[in-house]
Every structure is written in C-alpha cells, then in structure tokens.
Enzyme design. Structure first.
Site, PDB file in Angstrom:
ATOM      1  CB  SER A 141      -0.948   0.124   1.215  1.00  0.00           C
ATOM      2  OG  SER A 141      -1.651   1.296   1.382  1.00  0.00           O
ATOM      3  CD  GLN A 166      -3.006   1.543  -3.008  1.00  0.00           C
ATOM      4  OE1 GLN A 166      -2.150   1.643  -1.998  1.00  0.00           O
ATOM      5  NE2 GLN A 166      -3.515   2.457  -3.531  1.00  0.00           N
ATOM      6  CG  LEU A 167       0.402   5.251  -7.407  1.00  0.00           C
ATOM      7  CD1 LEU A 167       1.791   5.609  -6.484  1.00  0.00           C
ATOM      8  CD2 LEU A 167       0.635   5.839  -9.019  1.00  0.00           C
ATOM      9  CE1 TYR A 168      -6.544   4.670  -2.693  1.00  0.00           C
ATOM     10  CE2 TYR A 168      -5.116   4.419  -0.810  1.00  0.00           C
ATOM     11  CZ  TYR A 168      -6.160   4.022  -1.306  1.00  0.00           C
ATOM     12  OH  TYR A 168      -6.996   3.113  -0.978  1.00  0.00           O
ATOM     13  CB  THR A 194      -6.443   2.145  -5.699  1.00  0.00           C
ATOM     14  OG1 THR A 194      -5.781   1.171  -5.131  1.00  0.00           O
ATOM     15  CG2 THR A 194      -7.991   2.129  -4.879  1.00  0.00           C
ATOM     16  CE  LYS A 264      -6.924  -3.354  -4.164  1.00  0.00           C
ATOM     17  NZ  LYS A 264      -7.686  -2.733  -3.336  1.00  0.00           N
ATOM     18  CG  HIS A 290     -11.055  -0.105  -1.273  1.00  0.00           C
ATOM     19  ND1 HIS A 290     -10.312   0.772  -1.998  1.00  0.00           N
ATOM     20  CD2 HIS A 290     -10.334   0.001   0.183  1.00  0.00           C
ATOM     21  CE1 HIS A 290      -9.240   1.189  -1.335  1.00  0.00           C
ATOM     22  NE2 HIS A 290      -9.335   0.685  -0.027  1.00  0.00           N
ATOM     23  NE  ARG A 293     -10.780  -0.979   4.367  1.00  0.00           N
ATOM     24  CZ  ARG A 293     -10.541  -0.962   5.426  1.00  0.00           C
ATOM     25  NH1 ARG A 293     -11.125  -1.926   6.143  1.00  0.00           N
ATOM     26  NH2 ARG A 293      -9.783  -0.086   6.227  1.00  0.00           N
ATOM     27  N   GLY A 326     -13.929 -10.930  -0.004  1.00  0.00           N
ATOM     28  CA  GLY A 326     -14.855 -12.039   0.449  1.00  0.00           C
ATOM     29  C   GLY A 326     -13.928 -13.342   0.680  1.00  0.00           C
ATOM     30  CB  ILE A 327     -10.739 -14.939  -0.971  1.00  0.00           C
ATOM     31  CG1 ILE A 327     -11.012 -14.130  -2.264  1.00  0.00           C
ATOM     32  CG2 ILE A 327      -9.748 -15.865  -0.833  1.00  0.00           C
ATOM     33  CD1 ILE A 327     -11.385 -15.378  -3.430  1.00  0.00           C
ATOM     34  NE  ARG A 328     -13.336 -12.912   5.309  1.00  0.00           N
ATOM     35  CZ  ARG A 328     -13.196 -11.920   4.475  1.00  0.00           C
ATOM     36  NH1 ARG A 328     -12.205 -11.958   3.396  1.00  0.00           N
ATOM     37  NH2 ARG A 328     -13.549 -10.674   4.407  1.00  0.00           N
ATOM     38  NE  ARG A 348     -12.288  -6.450   6.227  1.00  0.00           N
ATOM     39  CZ  ARG A 348     -12.803  -5.797   5.113  1.00  0.00           C
ATOM     40  NH1 ARG A 348     -12.930  -6.661   3.875  1.00  0.00           N
ATOM     41  NH2 ARG A 348     -13.362  -4.537   5.109  1.00  0.00           N
TER      42      ARG A 348
HETATM   43  C1  LIG Z   1      -7.695  -2.678   6.606  1.00  0.00           C
HETATM   44  C2  LIG Z   1      -7.570  -2.579   5.119  1.00  0.00           C
HETATM   45  C3  LIG Z   1      -6.678  -1.416   4.674  1.00  0.00           C
HETATM   46  C4  LIG Z   1      -6.609  -1.509   3.200  1.00  0.00           C
HETATM   47  N1  LIG Z   1      -5.885  -0.583   2.544  1.00  0.00           N
HETATM   48  C5  LIG Z   1      -5.982  -0.562   1.175  1.00  0.00           C
HETATM   49  C6  LIG Z   1      -5.097   0.367   0.625  1.00  0.00           C
HETATM   50  O1  LIG Z   1      -4.229   0.965   1.154  1.00  0.00           O
HETATM   51  N2  LIG Z   1      -5.050   0.610  -0.921  1.00  0.00           N
HETATM   52  C7  LIG Z   1      -5.906  -0.330  -1.573  1.00  0.00           C
HETATM   53  O2  LIG Z   1      -6.063  -0.085  -2.623  1.00  0.00           O
HETATM   54  N3  LIG Z   1      -6.983  -0.911  -0.932  1.00  0.00           N
HETATM   55  C8  LIG Z   1      -6.726  -1.160   0.225  1.00  0.00           C
HETATM   56  N4  LIG Z   1      -7.584  -2.048   0.918  1.00  0.00           N
HETATM   57  C9  LIG Z   1      -8.451  -2.890   0.012  1.00  0.00           C
HETATM   58  C10 LIG Z   1      -7.643  -4.196   0.023  1.00  0.00           C
HETATM   59  O3  LIG Z   1      -6.773  -4.035  -0.995  1.00  0.00           O
HETATM   60  C11 LIG Z   1      -8.799  -5.227  -0.766  1.00  0.00           C
HETATM   61  O4  LIG Z   1      -9.324  -4.614  -1.958  1.00  0.00           O
HETATM   62  C12 LIG Z   1      -9.857  -5.781   0.198  1.00  0.00           C
HETATM   63  O5  LIG Z   1      -9.120  -6.115   1.265  1.00  0.00           O
HETATM   64  C13 LIG Z   1     -10.153  -7.261  -0.261  1.00  0.00           C
HETATM   65  O6  LIG Z   1     -11.268  -7.963   0.496  1.00  0.00           O
HETATM   66  P1  LIG Z   1     -10.958  -8.734   1.687  1.00  0.00           P
HETATM   67  O7  LIG Z   1     -10.406  -8.057   2.835  1.00  0.00           O
HETATM   68  O8  LIG Z   1     -12.312  -9.462   1.950  1.00  0.00           O
HETATM   69  O9  LIG Z   1      -9.824  -9.729   1.253  1.00  0.00           O
HETATM   70  C14 LIG Z   1      -7.758  -2.318   2.383  1.00  0.00           C
HETATM   71  C15 LIG Z   1      -8.458  -3.299   2.864  1.00  0.00           C
HETATM   72  C16 LIG Z   1      -8.533  -3.336   4.400  1.00  0.00           C
HETATM   73  C17 LIG Z   1      -9.249  -4.511   4.916  1.00  0.00           C
HETATM   74  C1  LIG Z   2      -6.865   5.763   5.161  1.00  0.00           C
HETATM   75  C2  LIG Z   2      -6.008   5.474   3.787  1.00  0.00           C
HETATM   76  C3  LIG Z   2      -6.488   4.480   3.069  1.00  0.00           C
HETATM   77  C4  LIG Z   2      -6.315   3.229   3.184  1.00  0.00           C
HETATM   78  C5  LIG Z   2      -7.278   2.201   2.581  1.00  0.00           C
HETATM   79  O1  LIG Z   2      -7.309   2.205   1.170  1.00  0.00           O
HETATM   80  C6  LIG Z   2      -8.597   1.760   3.314  1.00  0.00           C
HETATM   81  O2  LIG Z   2      -8.265   1.990   4.503  1.00  0.00           O
HETATM   82  O3  LIG Z   2      -9.150   0.913   2.847  1.00  0.00           O
END
Ligand SMILES: Cc1cc2nc3c(=O)[nH]c(=O)nc-3n(C[C@H](O)[C@H](O)[C@H](O)COP(=O)(O)O)c2cc1C
Ligand SMILES: CCCCC(=O)C(=O)O
Length: 405
Positions: A141, A166-168, A194, A264, A290, A293, A326-328, A348
């Site tokens: 990240s 991963q780029l913001y 992203t 992404k 994401h 989220r 959702g992959i578990r 996760r």
């Molecule tokens: C705590 C957390 C932080 C994340 N941070 C980033 C991030 O910095 N950049 C990004 O593109 N996605 C981020 N994601 C999304 C993940 O790359 C991914 O898309 C997502 O976790 C997949 O779903 P899963 O947690 O059910 O496997 C984050 C997800 C979580 C749970």
């Molecule tokens: C707060 C920084 C963004 C990280 C992210 O992509 C996430 O929390 O899902």
C-alpha cells in the site's frame, strides 16, 4: 469454555509473555501457532479479535455504511455450488501460475492493505517474508507503515518474489512521481492504481472511534509530503486527488514508468473495455470494491466478475483479470477462477494472520488457503488450473434451485 476458546486463551497468554521480549517474540509466535488449533481463516479471524484495540480492529474489519457490500462479498460465494467431476486422476495437482513475468505457487496474491504495523510490530516486513516463503506475490500500500524499499528487502533476504506498488495519486503529482520511480528502481514489477477511492468511503467506525494512526507509527513512503506534524492523522481526503481520469492521469502515469499498470477497483464491463482499449497500455484489472469499504450497496465483487471477464477476454485473452473481496476459503478461490478470474487477492485474511503471529501468522493464512484450494481441485476432479471451468459451477436460481452454468 469449549476447546477452541481454551486454545485461544493459551495463545493470548503466550502472546502477552512474548511482548516482554522482542528476541523471543518470533519463537513464541511460532510455538503458539503450532499449539493452538488454527485450522481455517475463521479461526485466525477469531483469534485476532482479542489482540487489537477496538479502533484498530474496527479499521481492519469494517466496511462502509451499513456494511452491506462487505457482507455480500462473502455471502455471494454461497450463490454458487461446485459440480465435482470424478475418476480423473488427481494424483499430481498443479497449481503454479505465471504473471508479471514470474511464477507464483498458486493463483493468489496479497492485496495491498494500509498500516500493517498496527497489526504487528514487524508489519509489512513480516508479510513480505511470509509471502516470499509461500511464493505469493505481494501488493504494497501507498499507506504502508514501512518504506517500500525495506519491505522488498525484507522478503528478498529469503528469496526473490514479486512486489506491486498500490498507488494513490496525490494532489501534489511530484510526490506520486517520486513514489513510482522509487518503486521501479527498487525492482517492483507493477503499479496497482486504485480507482475506487476518489474519496474515502463512509466508514462509521472510523468516525466514531476518531481513528488515528498510533503516534509511534509513520507513513514513511511520503513523509515529506504530509509533514511530520500530521503523521498521527491519516489525511486521506486532503492529500489525494479526486480528479483522476482515463485520459490525462493514465497517460501521465504511463509516461513515468515501464512497469505494468493494473487498475484496482473496477466492477463494470464498460470500465474494463476502457481499460483494455486505453492507450496507456493497461495490462490488467483487479475486480474489487475495496473489500466493501468504499461504495456501500455496490455489487458484490463475485457478482461483477463475469461481466468484467467477458469484456476483457473477448478483446484480449492475455489481459489479466484478477479478483478480490470476501475470499476466506480455498473453495472461494476455486469459484472465482471458475468464473474466469486469472487469480485472486486477499486483504483481511492476511491482516488477521499478521495480528495473530507476525510472519508465522501470515504464512499460516497462506498455507491454509493453498491447502484448501488444492483439496477443492482434487475433490472437483481438476488436476490443472485450466481444468477449472464454469461448468464446474451451478448458480442459485429463482426458487432456490441450483442450475449449472
Ligand atoms: C484494513 C484494510 C486496509 C486497506 N488498505 C488499502 C489500501 O491502502 N489501498 C488499496 O487499494 N486497498 C486497500 N484495501 C483493500 C484491499 O486491497 C482489498 O481490496 C480488500 O481487502 C479485499 O477484500 P477482503 O479483505 O475481503 O479480502 C484495504 C483493505 C483493508 C481491510
Ligand atoms: C486511510 C488510508 C486509505 C487506506 C485504504 O485504502 C483503506 O483503509 O481502505
């Protein structure tokens, strides 16, 4: 107290003892992992719950809004059942997969997740070592709590592996440019841009908990930009650019690097078509919301997958379509591949492993998923990845009946 609860109690006690001495921490993590009955990702999830403060736990686990997208990412897998084939000699299952010019042990990579040092003091470095040991590619990240160079070096101490940044995109484009160039010179193989986060989703628990990066941690990949005085605060909306576009931004990014660029956070056929046709030479997408989220009430990623695969592969068979959300379980990986994904990423599940046991915990999560995936292949009569087809699935139809794809 039932047996698993007792196991987790033993684990917490060991972990508490380990916190007194860094030198024995790794050994105790390994020992505790061997002692406790961690058999599946749900066990890791459960174990991790007791080990983090509430704001951090909520930050890792929660989705946006009512959490519908998060829940449906997981429940969508149950809309599909597997149609196993028999008598097919599965004595020699082959799971290796090629992408980005290298081979991975099975079609799974670590999704980029921010601020991993909140889960474990070794954070991203521990994840990199586990990924290298498991020969699983790693997404890093922009919001990592370790520099992108140190993360790669930590894994490289064990063996070569593939890293993707991963780029913001920051409002200050120069900061982004430096980040991309640093990744290329460090030997990263791809940029995962992203695209689903022009603004941060409405994450209730982050707001309620007044979530802040703990003050002893940093976001060292772009320190100079957000300024030391703001490091305790994740200034997402102030720093990132919500004006990123197909034409201007992608071409600008392309001009900075020769690395592969994957997008992404795509979930529609229309956007996949634009990605395939882009003159920025985009070579892959990650179908993702994401992890639920961002946009609540978005389609579950499994429900988006088929249209995205069709749009990409009808134009260019080599265009990579990856999947996360959702992959578990190993059978989840199997279902995503049967629907046409080239590979999957996990977010996760890695964080829970990292919380529970640092490098050993992440390695455990990866090992569990690989073993479950191989078993699913064997029990479904698929010896190779190309044997996994949509005809291996049935989908729930009206009236609750399952019909074959
Ligand atoms: C705590 C957390 C932080 C994340 N941070 C980033 C991030 O910095 N950049 C990004 O593109 N996605 C981020 N994601 C999304 C993940 O790359 C991914 O898309 C997502 O976790 C997949 O779903 P899963 O947690 O059910 O496997 C984050 C997800 C979580 C749970
Ligand atoms: C707060 C920084 C963004 C990280 C992210 O992509 C996430 O929390 O899902």
């Amino acid at each position: 107290m039932d047996k698993p609860d007792k196991m987790f109690l033993i684990y917490y006690v060991l972990h508490f003892l380990a916190s007194f001495s860094n030198s024995i921490n790794n050994f105790i993590s390994w020992f505790a992992m061997a002692l406790t009955d961690i058999l599946c990702i749900h066990d890791l999830e459960k174990a991790a719950q007791g080990m983090l403060s509430q704001p951090i736990l909520d930050y890792f686990n929660d989705g946006s809004g009512d959490g519908v997208a998060l829940m449906e990412n997981i429940s969508a897998f149950e809309k599909y059942k597997i149609r196993p084939r028999i008598l097919r000699n599965v004595s020699n299952i082959e799971t290796k997969k090629r992408a980005l010019g290298s081979t991975m042990s099975f079609p799974l990579a670590i999704a980029p997740t921010a601020m991993q040092c909140m889960a474990h003091e070794e954070g991203e470095k521990a994840t990199a070592r586990a990924a290298a040991r498991a020969n699983v590619f790693m997404g890093v990240s922009t919001f990592a709590t370790t520099t992108l160079e140190d993360i790669k070096q930590s894994g490289d101490c064990l063996c070569d592996n593939v890293y993707m940044l991963q780029l913001y995109i920051f409002k200050d484009r120069h900061t982004t440019e430096i980040l991309v160039k640093r990744a290329e010179s460090a030997g990263y193989k791809a940029i995962l841009l992203t695209c689903d986060t022009p603004r941060l989703g409405n994450r209730h628990s982050m707001i309620r908990n007044n979530f802040r990066l703990p003050s002893h941690l940093q976001l060292p990949n772009f320190d100079q930009y957000i300024g030391k005085e703001k490091l305790g605060d994740v200034k997402y909306p102030n720093t990132t650019d919500d004006n990123i576009t197909w034409d201007e931004t992608l071409l600008w990014l392309r001009s900075l690097t020769k690395m592969e660029i994957w997008l992404k956070g795509i979930s529609t056929a229309e956007d996949v078509e634009l990605a395939v046709q882009s003159s920025a030479n985009i070579t892959g997408v990650i179908v993702s919301n994401h992890g639920g989220r961002q946009l609540d009430s978005a389609l579950s990623t499994l429900d988006s997958l088929s249209e995205c695969v069709k749009a990409a592969k009808s134009k260019d068979k080599s265009f990579q379509v990856w999947f996360d959300g959702g992959i578990r379980k190993g059978c989840d990986i199997f279902k995503a591949l049967a629907l046409g994904a080239d590979g999957v990423m996990i977010g996760r599940a890695v964080l829970w492993g990292l919380t529970m046991g640092g490098e050993e915990g992440v390695f455990k999560a990866l090992s569990i998923l690989k073993a479950e995936f191989e078993l699913t292949m064997a029990l479904s009569g698929c010896r190779t990845l190309s044997d996994i087809k949509s005809s291996n699935l049935a989908r729930k139809a009206e009236g609750g009946f399952f019909t074959r794809l």
